[in-house]
Design an enzyme around this catalytic site. Structure first.
Site, short mmCIF file in Angstrom:
data_model
loop_
_atom_site.label_atom_id
_atom_site.label_comp_id
_atom_site.label_asym_id
_atom_site.label_seq_id
_atom_site.Cartn_x
_atom_site.Cartn_y
_atom_site.Cartn_z
N HIS A 85 0.79 -1.21 -0.02
CA HIS A 85 0.00 0.17 0.04
C HIS A 85 0.87 1.40 0.01
CE1 HIS A 85 -3.30 2.72 0.83
NE2 HIS A 85 -4.02 1.80 0.74
N PRO A 109 12.38 10.54 11.77
CA PRO A 109 13.32 9.45 11.13
C PRO A 109 12.52 8.33 10.96
CG PRO A 109 13.92 10.43 13.50
CD PRO A 109 12.83 11.41 13.08
N THR A 110 11.78 7.83 11.90
CA THR A 110 11.24 6.53 11.87
C THR A 110 9.74 6.38 11.31
OG1 THR A 110 10.79 6.23 14.22
CG2 THR A 110 13.16 5.46 13.29
#
Length: 283
Positions: free
Chosen positions: A78, A160-161
């Site tokens: 997705h 960042p994540t």
């Protein structure tokens, strides 16, 4: 009572999804539904709460998702830009529209405080679409931010994540998948999607569609759809359009839909996870 339909970029780890769902509930929302898919690697929650409480519950769940989902290790079919990828507030009647718009803005501000860049779409952004913001995925959005695109809330760089999050306010949208017959391929599904989505040769109003191959279901060919206006495009009319190109073996509802969306659906084609907003709110 408003609804929200946060989509998270995790569809395989049940413990992570349980923790996020519990966080939504602890924040004051009623969790009406959760739907996850390992191929899409995505889960869709449907929440209900009063204005004021809903954005707080969404923020509570988003905090959990940021802690538990690392997009740098994410693999899934997705399109996505964030751990909490999209978080629309849903109004079921015109009278709820103003409250939903205000709640979505409060949500955007709160999610920005968590360190996520927040991009508004739809009614809150002069019609800017999710697809525009997702072009090129998280990397594409990060590059556009580096080139000067600024979020509506939050920092000017991707988390960042956990990436970014898209926030809007809208009427009910029906996420609906049609699985083609056993001889169909992913290429067949992609050809059907190109033909029937809005703007295609046989384009249907307000239809977003992509074609996929689902490895976890034995390489089933799927036409994955978003019906943005079920009054303009009933699910039965969508089925008829797909069947002009390929036989449909089964359908799947992602999340919940208004009961009216199912009018005229033929019993010969089963729908997995069939459930309506009205049924869950009254149960």
């Amino acid at each position: 009572m408003l609804l929200a339909v946060p989509n998270v970029s995790e569809g395989r780890d049940a413990a992570v999804l349980e923790a996020i769902g519990e966080a939504f509930a602890a924040g004051g929302a009623r969790v009406l539904d959760r739907h996850e898919d390992p191929d899409h690697n995505r889960a869709v929650f449907t929440l209900a709460a009063e204005p004021g409480t809903l954005h707080e519950a969404l923020t509570n769940g988003a905090r959990e998702a940021i802690e538990r989902i690392d997009l740098t290790r994410h693999e899934g079919l997705h399109p996505h830009v964030g751990a909490i990828d999209v978080a629309p507030v849903v109004f079921r009647t015109p009278q709820q529209r103003g409250a939903a718009l205000a709640e979505a803005l409060a949500l955007g501000d709160a999610l920005g405080e968590l360190g996520l860049p927040v991009f508004l779409y739809g009614l809150l952004a002069d019609g800017r679409t999710r697809a525009e913001l997702r072009t090129g995925g998280a990397a594409g959005l990060a590059q556009r931010m580096a080139d000067g695109l600024r979020p509506d809330f939050g920092p000017d760089r991707m988390h960042p994540t956990a990436g970014a999050v898209l926030v809007g306010a809208r009427p009910p949208l029906v996420a609906f998948n049609l699985e083609l017959g056993p001889q169909a391929t992913g290429d067949d599904a992609r050809a059907v999607a190109r033909a029937i989505r809005e703007g295609g040769p046989a384009g249907l109003p307000g239809l977003r569609a992509i074609g996929l191959t689902l490895a976890a279901r034995g390489d089933v060919a799927q036409v994955s759809c978003n019906v943005e206006d079920h009054e303009a495009l009933a699910l039965a009319a969508l089925l008829e359009a797909v069947e002009r190109h390929a036989p449909v073996a089964e359908a799947e509802l992602v999340g919940l839909a208004p009961q009216a969306a199912f009018e005229g659906w033929p019993e010969r084609v089963p729908i997995r996870n069939r459930a309506s907003i009205e049924e869950r709110l009254s149960s």
